[in-house]
Design an enzyme around this catalytic site. Sequence first.
Site, mmCIF file in Angstrom:
data_model
loop_
_atom_site.group_PDB
_atom_site.id
_atom_site.type_symbol
_atom_site.label_atom_id
_atom_site.label_comp_id
_atom_site.label_asym_id
_atom_site.label_seq_id
_atom_site.Cartn_x
_atom_site.Cartn_y
_atom_site.Cartn_z
ATOM 1 C CG LEU A 1 -2.001 -1.002 1.342
ATOM 2 C CD1 LEU A 1 -2.730 -0.823 2.650
ATOM 3 C CD2 LEU A 1 -2.954 -0.845 0.176
ATOM 4 C CB CYS A 2 -0.254 4.714 -0.508
ATOM 5 S SG CYS A 2 0.212 6.380 -0.064
ATOM 6 N N PRO A 3 2.664 4.375 1.228
ATOM 7 C CG PRO A 3 4.446 5.543 2.258
ATOM 8 C CD PRO A 3 3.304 4.602 2.552
#
Lengths: 178, 80
Positions: free
Chosen positions: B17-19
């Site tokens: 997932l981000c980041p």
Amino acid sequence: MSSTTTEEKVIPESKEEKKTKEKVTMVVFSGDLDKVLASFIIATGAASMGMDVTMFFTFWGLNAIKKNEAKNTAPGVMKKMLGVLNKGGSKRLPLSKFHMGGMGTSMMKKLMKQHKMPNIDEMIDLAKQMNVKLLACTITLDILGISKDQLREDVIDGYVGAVSYLSEAKDGNVNLFI
Amino acid sequence: MNEEDKPDVVLDAVGLLCPMPAVKTAMELEKMKKGEVIEVLTSDHISKTDLPVWCRETGNQLVDIKDDGEILKIRIRKAI
């Protein structure tokens, strides 16, 4: 007059020139799991963009960089009591919402694991790999009765006061208080 | 696909997932030489907007983005 304008135009606007590193500073005041996690997400994201990142841990935020197995060595009754209530350590951080005596937090941790989200310890390691600077606030350490050996000294770059933080923050392009 | 844009490195960031896609890309690019191309595989659809911004901010060159619905293939050339 006109000669100065042409001179200005001659200077090439190269990316290299712009590359005086941009800076992010953060005051991590909260010791809530979600807020600390958000801090590290922003920190590692900024570091990935090549920015200089400094995280200043103060008050409850210090709990994030406290050893999980730290012993309560606080002097005096009040500090000792505080040490019992505010045990700290990356694995003990509560959620800011729906902690529910730990039930909510453990469920959130499970969800985060399912989504392959790094936990706080992994985030700290990642941040260190990316040269994020971690600073601990000395004054708070005194007030809360936390000794340095209770902290993750392996990841802390310095013990400083507000002035040192501000000297970094005044050059910061992004300064956050979390 | 342009032959010269064939990736030198493939980064599997599927499921992250981000980041993390940007973080992993940055770490991988550090090891690469200027001009080399990395192909980032990601299931995080935010990367579609975030990685181009990341490229712009870091001065690297976005080659292209392929989206087969589930997994994005984002190619970036190291330009600095």
